[in-house]
Write an enzyme that holds these catalytic residues in place. Structure first.
Site, PDB file in Angstrom:
ATOM      1  N   GLU A 145     -27.380 -10.904 -31.331  1.00  0.00           N
ATOM      2  CA  GLU A 145     -28.025  -9.794 -30.619  1.00  0.00           C
ATOM      3  C   GLU A 145     -29.359  -9.507 -31.279  1.00  0.00           C
ATOM      4  O   GLU A 145     -29.538  -9.817 -32.464  1.00  0.00           O
ATOM      5  CB  GLU A 145     -27.141  -8.544 -30.713  1.00  0.00           C
ATOM      6  CG  GLU A 145     -26.524  -8.148 -29.402  1.00  0.00           C
ATOM      7  CD  GLU A 145     -25.765  -6.846 -29.493  1.00  0.00           C
ATOM      8  OE1 GLU A 145     -26.202  -5.941 -30.228  1.00  0.00           O
ATOM      9  OE2 GLU A 145     -24.733  -6.739 -28.837  1.00  0.00           O
ATOM     10  N   HIS A 262     -32.217   2.251 -24.381  1.00  0.00           N
ATOM     11  CA  HIS A 262     -31.821   0.849 -24.185  1.00  0.00           C
ATOM     12  C   HIS A 262     -32.823   0.203 -23.236  1.00  0.00           C
ATOM     13  O   HIS A 262     -33.122   0.764 -22.183  1.00  0.00           O
ATOM     14  CB  HIS A 262     -30.404   0.752 -23.620  1.00  0.00           C
ATOM     15  CG  HIS A 262     -29.838  -0.631 -23.768  1.00  0.00           C
ATOM     16  ND1 HIS A 262     -30.244  -1.680 -22.983  1.00  0.00           N
ATOM     17  CD2 HIS A 262     -28.940  -1.140 -24.632  1.00  0.00           C
ATOM     18  CE1 HIS A 262     -29.609  -2.779 -23.359  1.00  0.00           C
ATOM     19  NE2 HIS A 262     -28.813  -2.472 -24.360  1.00  0.00           N
ATOM     20  N   ARG A 308     -34.673  -2.994 -30.348  1.00  0.00           N
ATOM     21  CA  ARG A 308     -34.642  -2.296 -29.058  1.00  0.00           C
ATOM     22  C   ARG A 308     -35.856  -1.426 -28.777  1.00  0.00           C
ATOM     23  O   ARG A 308     -36.366  -1.396 -27.661  1.00  0.00           O
ATOM     24  CB  ARG A 308     -33.426  -1.371 -29.014  1.00  0.00           C
ATOM     25  CG  ARG A 308     -32.205  -2.111 -28.674  1.00  0.00           C
ATOM     26  CD  ARG A 308     -31.037  -1.218 -28.564  1.00  0.00           C
ATOM     27  NE  ARG A 308     -29.908  -2.092 -28.302  1.00  0.00           N
ATOM     28  CZ  ARG A 308     -28.654  -1.727 -28.369  1.00  0.00           C
ATOM     29  NH1 ARG A 308     -28.344  -0.503 -28.697  1.00  0.00           N
ATOM     30  NH2 ARG A 308     -27.694  -2.573 -28.110  1.00  0.00           N
ATOM     31  N   HIS A 369     -29.954   6.037 -24.484  1.00  0.00           N
ATOM     32  CA  HIS A 369     -28.730   5.269 -24.719  1.00  0.00           C
ATOM     33  C   HIS A 369     -27.908   5.783 -25.894  1.00  0.00           C
ATOM     34  O   HIS A 369     -26.703   5.971 -25.790  1.00  0.00           O
ATOM     35  CB  HIS A 369     -29.143   3.824 -24.970  1.00  0.00           C
ATOM     36  CG  HIS A 369     -28.005   2.885 -25.159  1.00  0.00           C
ATOM     37  ND1 HIS A 369     -26.990   2.753 -24.242  1.00  0.00           N
ATOM     38  CD2 HIS A 369     -27.709   2.007 -26.158  1.00  0.00           C
ATOM     39  CE1 HIS A 369     -26.125   1.848 -24.669  1.00  0.00           C
ATOM     40  NE2 HIS A 369     -26.535   1.392 -25.832  1.00  0.00           N
ATOM     41  N   ARG A 404     -31.046   2.359 -34.590  1.00  0.00           N
ATOM     42  CA  ARG A 404     -29.733   1.733 -34.763  1.00  0.00           C
ATOM     43  C   ARG A 404     -29.799   0.256 -34.429  1.00  0.00           C
ATOM     44  O   ARG A 404     -30.333  -0.125 -33.376  1.00  0.00           O
ATOM     45  CB  ARG A 404     -28.726   2.394 -33.830  1.00  0.00           C
ATOM     46  CG  ARG A 404     -27.386   1.702 -33.816  1.00  0.00           C
ATOM     47  CD  ARG A 404     -26.504   2.271 -32.729  1.00  0.00           C
ATOM     48  NE  ARG A 404     -27.003   1.961 -31.400  1.00  0.00           N
ATOM     49  CZ  ARG A 404     -26.288   1.353 -30.454  1.00  0.00           C
ATOM     50  NH1 ARG A 404     -25.042   1.002 -30.687  1.00  0.00           N
ATOM     51  NH2 ARG A 404     -26.802   1.119 -29.269  1.00  0.00           N
TER      52      ARG A 404
END
Ligand SMILES: Cc1cc2nc3c(=O)[nH]c(=O)nc-3n(C[C@H](O)[C@H](O)[C@H](O)COP(=O)(O)OP(=O)(O)OC[C@H]3O[C@@H](n4cnc5c(N)ncnc54)[C@H](O)[C@@H]3O)c2cc1C
Length: 552
Positions: A145, A262, A308, A369, A404
């Protein structure tokens, strides 16, 4: 045995401190209210609350409440997976380094190491408890990811990881005779005595009405606050109640300016903003604009796999450049059968909107998000309020810093859920069933203002937050947001509501104002907080968390 005098409470009146919410949202008269007793009360039934309840039940009796059914949580919706060092070629050091880098200088390194080192054992335990993780050659499979330098995201049933984990924990909790689960029970406020020790909650049970649950220890695991924004991936329950009730009780909050957006949620009129998981990009999906051009390379060397916040801002900037309301994910090069097996939820979602993933591009844009900040806790999940613990998305443990790393939040909920359950049960003060009902009377002066359409306030608030406290920020819109929310607060916060919709609206206003305030105060850009008027980090003044407490 608890000193029962600590459960006595003087009559209080509900006059609000100027500019601050009242201590309690509702009138309380403990004598005439239905009461329950427990050693440990858990508010919230996502991964953090359920894991905490299971741990605490090893030592004491537990009540777990959630405001809707057990299936309605951020946990249930989680798709991509849970990050941990499960592959022999991966190392703790690498996962720690990736987490610290994404957190932009304000993670707590000790907490990062603790969470990451405990991950593999707790994930293996979930597997033994029945979580049907996807396997490869008999071992838990891992994928890549954005922001991770190694494939370390474990997943279950493709993109249904959250639901599969939640089902395991729900089953385990339901089978435990020490755990009583109460669904559709809305926690309105944390009760405290005159020394500000937490004594449990005043709640509203859909069947019984108002109810007090006295607890020797309380664990707040009420999740995030994505619903403060017009565009969000979060379900209806994520209205920031936990943060707001912690604020009213005097808990220290930190990092509220850090809302993670997000980058890729489905953008189809009439559809909820369903998330298109990051692992899709990890496995080869690319972003293109309305001219079909890839653009991420212009913004970051890792292109689609950049962190992100960078991808979200790049999409926003590309949308502006091309005067479009969205960009697209291109997965046309995927094998159709493999895609349907690996990403069954997304596949179904696309089919519902007549998007053929082999032929069509998937329209996406960013949405609110994940609440990075929250209630400040220490290494034992304790807050500054005695007998009150917090874990999961509602908490700010120091793991995430200013941003995060993807799939680190399920991990944090799992690890800190266990820690909270362990400490809250070890430090239980008494068999709560032996406590005498204390007296609490709290009266709010009558408001003679007219009735309110709270739906309208909520919708206006969510639009304002999206516009003024969104992906990129500036001083003037942030000040305007504070003024407008302050104005709405004047006629919403003095009301006494008798339904969750009203209390949620009050909580949303409380948390939104705090977010706008801290976003204005942080005059720099760091992690997910991007100020167009201060585009660089300012380590000299801001390489730390901004804390807020009621009354300060
Ligand atoms: C669409 C989506 C996809 C995601 N994908 C991933 C992923 O792949 N990997 C990852 O690590 N993270 C992911 N996340 C984030 C992750 O799911 C959450 O951060 C995590 O599940 C939070 O767990 P929690 O237990 O803290 O809260 P939640 O799971 O949100 O649970 C909160 C609970 O609190 C209850 N509650 C709230 N207010 C009250 C109240 N007033 N009274 C009583 N109960 C209350 C709710 O009913 C609920 O039971 C995703 C999130 C979303 C929305």
């Amino acid at each position: 045995m608890t000193d029962q005098t600590e459960f006595r409470q003087a009559v209080q009146t509900g006059d609000s401190v100027l500019g601050e919410p009242r201590r309690y949202l509702v009138n309380i008269d403990s004598i005439s209210t239905h009461q329950l007793f427990t050693d440990c009360l858990v508010i919230g039934a996502g991964i953090a609350g359920l894991r905490a309840a299971i741990e605490a039940a090893e030592h004491c009796n537990v009540i777990i409440v959630c405001k809707d059914t057990l299936e309605n949580s951020n946990t249930w919706k989680a798709q991509g997976g849970i990050a941990s060092v499960l592959d022999r070629k991966d190392t703790f050091e690498s996962h720690v380094a990736d987490t610290l880098e994404t957190g932009c200088g304000i993670c707590d390194k000790g907490i990062v190491e603790l969470v990451i080192r405990q991950g593999p054992e707790l994930i293996e335990q979930l597997f033994r408890w029945g979580t049907d993780f996807d396997l490869i050659e008999g071992h838990i499979a891992t994928t890549l990811e954005g922001g991770h330098s190694h494939p370390r995201v474990a997943h279950a049933h493709g993109d249904e990881t959250g639901r599969i984990i939640a089902e395991t924990l729900i089953k385990k909790a339901r089978q435990n005779p020490n755990i009583k689960v109460i669904e559709k029970c809305y926690a309105i406020d944390l009760l405290t005595n005159n020394d500000n020790k937490c004594l449990g909650i005043i709640g509203y049970d859909m069947q019984r009405g108002f109810q007090i649950i006295w607890a020797a220890n309380t664990i707040l695991a009420a999740g995030g606050a994505g619903r403060l924004y017009r565009e969000t991936t979060n379900p209806e329950v994520a209205t920031g109640d936990g943060i707001a009730m912690a604020y009213r009780v005097g808990a220290v909050l930190q990092g509220l300016e850090f809302m993670q957006f997000h980058p890729t949620t489905l953008y189809v009129a009439g559809a909820s903003r369903a998330l298109i998981t990051e692992t899709l990009r990890g496995e080869g999906a690319v972003l293109v604009d309305n001219k079909g051009q890839r653009f991420m390379k212009e913004y970051h060397e890792s292109a689609e796999l950049a962190p992100r916040d960078i991808v979200s801002r790049a999409i926003l900037s590309q949308m502006r450049k091309t005067e479009s309301t969205h960009v697209y994910l291109d997965v046309r090069h995927f094998d159709k059968k493999h895609f349907a097996q690996r990403f069954p939820l997304i596949n179904e979602l696309c089919e519902n909107f007549d998007i053929d993933v082999k032929r069509d591009l998937i329209p996406v844009r960013p949405s609110a998000h994940y609440m990075v900040g929250g209630v400040k806790t220490d290494i034992s999940a304790k807050t500054n309020v005695e007998n009150l613990y917090a874990c999961g998305e509602v908490a700010s443990t120091g793991l995430h810093g200013a941003n995060r790393l993807g799939s680190n939040s399920l991990l944090e909920g799992l690890v800190f859920g266990k820690i909270a359950g362990q400490f809250a049960s070890e430090h239980k003060k008494a068999d709560a069933s032996q406590l005498r009902p204390p007296l609490i009377k709290y009266q709010i002066p009558h408001s003679d203002r007219s009735r309110l359409d709270t739906d309208d306030v909520r919708n206006s608030l969510r639009a304002l937050m999206w516009r003024n406290v969104g992906i990129t920020r500036m001083a003037q819109p942030l000040m305007e947001a504070q003024e407008i929310i302050g104005f709405w607060q004047r006629y919403v916060m003095d009301k006494v509501f008798d339904t969750p919709e009203g209390w949620e609206c009050q909580n949303m206003l409380t948390v939104s104002l705090l977010m706008a305030r801290t976003a204005k105060e942080r005059e720099e850009s760091r992690g997910v907080h991007f100020r167009r008027d201060f585009p660089d980090p300012d380590d000299e003044h801001f390489k730390k968390h901004i804390e807020i407490t009621r009354g300060e």
